[in-house]
Write a protein that holds these residues in place. Structure first.
Motif, mmCIF file in Angstrom:
data_model
loop_
_atom_site.group_PDB
_atom_site.id
_atom_site.type_symbol
_atom_site.label_atom_id
_atom_site.label_comp_id
_atom_site.label_asym_id
_atom_site.label_seq_id
_atom_site.Cartn_x
_atom_site.Cartn_y
_atom_site.Cartn_z
ATOM 1 N N LEU A 12 -1.690 4.754 14.603
ATOM 2 C CA LEU A 12 -0.703 3.680 14.569
ATOM 3 C C LEU A 12 -1.054 2.557 13.602
ATOM 4 C CD1 LEU A 12 0.189 3.376 18.365
ATOM 5 C CD2 LEU A 12 1.392 4.667 16.577
ATOM 6 N N GLU A 13 -2.329 2.238 13.476
ATOM 7 C CA GLU A 13 -2.723 1.081 12.659
ATOM 8 C C GLU A 13 -3.213 1.459 11.264
ATOM 9 O OE1 GLU A 13 -2.086 -1.927 13.676
ATOM 10 O OE2 GLU A 13 -1.333 -1.103 15.574
ATOM 11 N N ILE A 14 -3.632 2.703 11.080
ATOM 12 C CA ILE A 14 -4.190 3.094 9.776
ATOM 13 C C ILE A 14 -3.305 4.131 9.090
ATOM 14 C CG2 ILE A 14 -6.192 4.046 8.580
ATOM 15 C CD1 ILE A 14 -7.951 2.871 10.764
ATOM 16 N N TRP A 15 -3.152 5.323 9.691
ATOM 17 C CA TRP A 15 -2.336 6.352 9.029
ATOM 18 C C TRP A 15 -0.917 5.854 8.778
ATOM 19 C CZ3 TRP A 15 -3.524 10.745 13.064
ATOM 20 C CH2 TRP A 15 -4.908 11.000 13.071
ATOM 21 N N LYS A 16 -0.331 5.233 9.755
ATOM 22 C CA LYS A 16 1.088 4.836 9.697
ATOM 23 C C LYS A 16 1.322 3.592 8.842
ATOM 24 C CE LYS A 16 4.915 3.946 12.914
ATOM 25 N NZ LYS A 16 5.863 4.937 12.405
ATOM 26 N N LYS A 17 0.281 2.761 8.668
ATOM 27 C CA LYS A 17 0.497 1.473 7.993
ATOM 28 C C LYS A 17 -0.139 1.359 6.624
ATOM 29 C CE LYS A 17 1.175 -1.277 12.198
ATOM 30 N NZ LYS A 17 0.687 -2.441 13.010
ATOM 31 N N VAL A 18 -1.333 1.913 6.411
ATOM 32 C CA VAL A 18 -2.013 1.675 5.139
ATOM 33 C C VAL A 18 -2.290 2.938 4.337
ATOM 34 C CG1 VAL A 18 -3.086 -0.426 6.013
ATOM 35 C CG2 VAL A 18 -4.362 1.712 6.098
ATOM 36 N N HIS A 19 -2.261 4.100 4.950
ATOM 37 C CA HIS A 19 -2.484 5.358 4.232
ATOM 38 C C HIS A 19 -1.288 5.601 3.311
ATOM 39 C CE1 HIS A 19 -3.136 9.616 3.485
ATOM 40 N NE2 HIS A 19 -4.254 9.601 4.197
ATOM 41 N N SER A 20 -1.539 5.832 2.003
ATOM 42 C CA SER A 20 -0.430 5.904 1.054
ATOM 43 C C SER A 20 0.516 7.046 1.364
ATOM 44 C CB SER A 20 -0.955 6.021 -0.381
ATOM 45 O OG SER A 20 -1.632 7.240 -0.587
ATOM 46 N N ARG A 21 -0.005 8.182 1.819
ATOM 47 C CA ARG A 21 0.876 9.276 2.220
ATOM 48 C C ARG A 21 1.266 9.158 3.694
ATOM 49 N NH1 ARG A 21 -2.670 12.369 -1.382
ATOM 50 N NH2 ARG A 21 -4.071 12.859 0.329
ATOM 51 N N GLY A 22 0.340 8.698 4.517
ATOM 52 C CA GLY A 22 0.602 8.608 5.947
ATOM 53 C C GLY A 22 1.753 7.693 6.299
ATOM 54 N N ARG A 23 1.995 6.683 5.479
ATOM 55 C CA ARG A 23 3.118 5.778 5.730
ATOM 56 C C ARG A 23 4.437 6.547 5.777
ATOM 57 N NH1 ARG A 23 3.647 3.153 1.345
ATOM 58 N NH2 ARG A 23 4.900 1.415 2.099
ATOM 59 N N LEU A 24 4.520 7.661 5.032
ATOM 60 C CA LEU A 24 5.701 8.505 5.068
ATOM 61 C C LEU A 24 5.548 9.619 6.098
ATOM 62 C CD1 LEU A 24 5.804 7.060 2.234
ATOM 63 C CD2 LEU A 24 7.085 9.043 1.451
ATOM 64 N N THR A 25 4.371 10.253 6.105
ATOM 65 C CA THR A 25 4.140 11.387 7.000
ATOM 66 C C THR A 25 4.378 11.006 8.448
ATOM 67 O OG1 THR A 25 2.479 12.256 5.472
ATOM 68 C CG2 THR A 25 2.440 13.096 7.721
ATOM 69 N N ASN A 29 -6.161 17.113 9.147
ATOM 70 C CA ASN A 29 -7.528 17.580 8.885
ATOM 71 C C ASN A 29 -8.391 16.425 8.388
ATOM 72 O OD1 ASN A 29 -6.454 17.300 6.327
ATOM 73 N ND2 ASN A 29 -7.248 19.224 5.546
ATOM 74 N N ALA A 30 -9.640 16.724 8.066
ATOM 75 C CA ALA A 30 -10.592 15.670 7.726
ATOM 76 C C ALA A 30 -10.317 15.034 6.374
ATOM 77 C CB ALA A 30 -12.018 16.227 7.753
ATOM 78 N N TRP A 31 -9.514 15.668 5.539
ATOM 79 C CA TRP A 31 -9.158 15.063 4.257
ATOM 80 C C TRP A 31 -7.988 14.108 4.422
ATOM 81 C CZ3 TRP A 31 -11.240 16.193 -0.745
ATOM 82 C CH2 TRP A 31 -10.559 15.610 -1.817
ATOM 83 N N GLU A 32 -6.987 14.543 5.144
ATOM 84 C CA GLU A 32 -5.728 13.807 5.192
ATOM 85 C C GLU A 32 -5.624 12.884 6.396
ATOM 86 O OE1 GLU A 32 -2.009 12.828 3.489
ATOM 87 O OE2 GLU A 32 -3.822 13.806 2.752
ATOM 88 N N GLY A 33 -6.232 13.264 7.526
ATOM 89 C CA GLY A 33 -6.074 12.484 8.750
ATOM 90 C C GLY A 33 -7.407 12.084 9.349
ATOM 91 N N GLN A 34 -8.233 11.385 8.591
ATOM 92 C CA GLN A 34 -9.543 10.961 9.083
ATOM 93 C C GLN A 34 -9.385 9.993 10.257
ATOM 94 O OE1 GLN A 34 -11.486 9.377 5.585
ATOM 95 N NE2 GLN A 34 -11.959 11.428 4.788
ATOM 96 N N VAL A 35 -10.075 10.299 11.356
ATOM 97 C CA VAL A 35 -10.075 9.406 12.513
ATOM 98 C C VAL A 35 -11.190 8.386 12.334
ATOM 99 C CG1 VAL A 35 -10.255 9.252 15.021
ATOM 100 C CG2 VAL A 35 -9.176 11.254 13.965
ATOM 101 N N LEU A 36 -10.827 7.100 12.345
ATOM 102 C CA LEU A 36 -11.787 6.019 12.139
ATOM 103 C C LEU A 36 -12.111 5.332 13.462
ATOM 104 C CD1 LEU A 36 -11.020 6.599 9.198
ATOM 105 C CD2 LEU A 36 -10.967 4.131 8.789
ATOM 106 N N PRO A 37 -13.282 4.686 13.558
ATOM 107 C CA PRO A 37 -13.707 4.068 14.822
ATOM 108 C C PRO A 37 -12.972 2.761 15.111
ATOM 109 C CG PRO A 37 -15.363 3.727 13.121
ATOM 110 C CD PRO A 37 -14.337 4.630 12.524
ATOM 111 N N PHE A 43 -5.544 4.270 17.652
ATOM 112 C CA PHE A 43 -5.703 3.207 16.665
ATOM 113 C C PHE A 43 -5.545 3.758 15.252
ATOM 114 C CE2 PHE A 43 -8.290 0.695 13.757
ATOM 115 C CZ PHE A 43 -7.770 -0.575 13.960
ATOM 116 N N SER A 44 -6.184 4.893 14.975
ATOM 117 C CA SER A 44 -6.109 5.479 13.632
ATOM 118 C C SER A 44 -4.679 5.849 13.273
ATOM 119 C CB SER A 44 -7.011 6.711 13.544
ATOM 120 O OG SER A 44 -8.368 6.359 13.704
#
Length: 535
Positions: free
Chosen positions: A124-137, A168-176, A121-122
């Motif tokens: 596909l739905e968070i890092w990839k869609k709403v994280h400002s850097r994750g959308r590219l990463t 890591n915990a700064w860049e790729g926080q796993v959310l519930p 979930f984190s």
């Protein structure tokens, strides 16, 4: 490839010189046995806006939330990967599959079990869609398979060498998942009342005063954290921050907590330590960004005139007290694996600036003014305001009137990244050890996203630059990828949607009673779980 041997591909080798290993901060007699208990009072300024970097990765949000959330991995002293929520992992030979074997028995702070469903979930739905850097990463991430509760298999369309720098915990926080699924992620109440798996639990947030965290007694890293509580105070005034640290009301403070003018005096105080290690992972530079929607600033001659009008060395020496260096491009020289000095440069030359402005058709009026613009600056500390004033003075000398606008962080983000209601904005950007992680979002046209902070605010959209960026993102050969980064630096220094000003070097100040302070390359961006207080 197993976790014990895995390095960050071509990047880690450039940082071997950053050793020694993590040390205990010590003075006087040796006290190596951590003492349990106690409360650490620290400072973060400005006050966070949310408590997860997944929806806003501004550094004060990260400094607090890394204590609440974990990532899949962490880093050692040479930036090799270490287990965190993932105990081990393998990469397929074609680099299209990354399999994580997750830690058993981990619980969210509300008691729910942590599973591979949270990772999927984190990602596909968070890092990839709403994280400002994750959308590219994570742009090349196609799916995350979860064959069981403790296995997460990342499937990629193309190789993505940057991903292992972003977990890591700064860049790729796993959310519930159980608290975020089927909600508006950007407005979820747990963004300000977080529930994580990290070493500390969120207890309270008194707006304008402090955030309090308490020890997670069920933390998976047995015996840690050592502290019972951490209190993050908000102290806007730099002099007041320095005083609180000096008299012992505050034990630890990262991210340039005292005015640069006070550093030499603070270094001489017997009860305090000043540490500049621990920031190499995020490799920051200070910039001026043009809003290319403004027809005046859309003229490359005007942007180059600004570049010649600003005395970067004078800025470094006077405002920053020689603790930073002038930048030659958007990648700091500390990111050795990717930096090049072979880029267009613009020497301090006010006469050339005046000539370019005349050529662009902006002659001085009867009052000596060519045109007027607004400047907005990131409100992080006094030096950001002083830098804005210094730029204003430099530009006034060549006939450009600058109105410096001061506002809180929320208003700045809304104005610059929401409505694009600015002419120039100034501040810092984290490039990181792998610039794909931090830099591309500032120049790729596909990263323009109204309302998403720390992305492409200038509106820069150059097909050739986009092509280079997209080649970087899909490159499987490390040497080819470095060459592409060199080309990117040359292109953006030619076009100047952003004017690099300074390479930043940050520092932490802490009391000699505070032990376990990390000097790893990402130490300042890590949790406080190893810190303890001596008698």
């Amino acid at each position: 490839m197993r976790s014990g041997a895995l390095k960050l591909f071509a990047v880690a080798a450039a940082f071997i010189g950053l050793l020694p290993a993590t040390v205990l901060a010590q003075t006087g007699r040796s006290e190596r046995t951590p003492k349990r208990g106690s409360t650490l009072v620290t400072i973060i300024q400005p006050e966070p806006t949310v408590l997860t970097t997944t929806v806003n990765n501004q550094f004060s949000n990260g400094a607090v939330s890394v204590n609440i959330y974990d990532g899949l991995v962490s880093y050692d002293d040479a930036l090799g990967l270490k287990p965190a929520l993932a105990e081990s992992w393998e990469i397929s030979p074609d680099k299209l599959t990354l399999t994580f074997h997750l830690r058993h028995g981990v619980k969210w702070h509300d008691g729910a079990p942590f599973t591979s469903a949270d990772v999927r979930f984190s990602a596909l739905e968070i890092w990839k869609k709403v994280h400002s850097r994750g959308r590219l990463t994570f742009a090349e991430l196609e799916d995350v398979e979860t064959p069981d509760a403790y296995t997460a298999i990342f499937r990629f369309r193309a190789p993505s060498l940057v991903v292992l720098s972003a977990l890591n915990a700064w860049e790729g926080q796993v959310l519930p998942k159980h608290l975020y699924e089927n909600t508006d992620i950007l407005k979820n109440p747990h963004n300000v009342e977080p529930v994580g798996t990290g070493p500390f639990k969120f207890k309270s947030w008194t707006k304008g005063e402090a955030i309090e965290l308490e020890r997670n007694a069920d933390y998976w890293d047995a015996g840690k954290p050592y502290l019972d509580r951490v209190i993050y105070r908000f102290i806007p005034d730099g002099g007041a921050r320095a005083a609180a640290i000096e008299i012992g009301d505050v034990g630890y403070a990262a991210f340039d907590p005292v005015p640069f003018a006070d550093i030499e005096r603070v270094r001489k105080l017997p009860n305090l330590k000043v540490e500049s290690r621990g920031y190499e992972w995020n490799a920051k530079y200070y910039f001026l960004e043009f809003n290319l929607r403004n027809p005046i600033l859309a003229d490359i001659r005007v942007r180059r005139a600004f570049a010649h009008a600003i005395d970067r060395q004078g800025l470094a020496d006077t405002v920053w007290f020689g603790l930073v260096t002038p930048a030659t491009g958007p990648i700091p020289s500390s990111a050795k694996a990717f930096y090049t000095a072979d880029v267009p440069t613009y020497a301090f030359d006010p006469k050339e600036a005046e000539r370019l402005l005349d050529e662009a058709g902006y002659k001085r009026g009867a009052n000596g003014v060519r045109f007027s613009i607004n400047q907005d600056f990131q409100p992080f500390n006094e030096n950001f305001r002083k830098t804005a004033e210094y730029i204003r003075q430099n530009l006034k000398r060549v006939g450009v009137e600058v109105n410096v606008r001061s506002q809180d962080l929320g208003a700045f983000v809304r104005r610059v990244y929401g409505s694009y209601d600015f002419d120039i904005n100034t501040g810092q950007f984290s490039v990181f050890i792998d610039p794909e992680l931090g830099l591309l979002r500032q120049f790729w046209s596909k990263s323009i996203a109204p309302g998403i902070p720390w992305t492409n605010a200038s509106g820069y959209a150059d097909p050739g630059t986009d092509k280079v960026i997209e080649a970087i993102k899909s490159a499987a050969d490390p040497e080819q990828r470095v060459a592409l980064f060199h080309e990117l630096q040359r292109r953006v220094q030619r076009d100047l949607p952003v004017l690099p000003l300074l390479e930043l070097k940050q520092f932490t100040v802490y009391n000699t009673r505070v032990r376990g302070v990390s000097v790893r390359p990402d130490g300042a961006m890590s949790s406080l779980k190893d810190i303890w207080l001596a008698e």
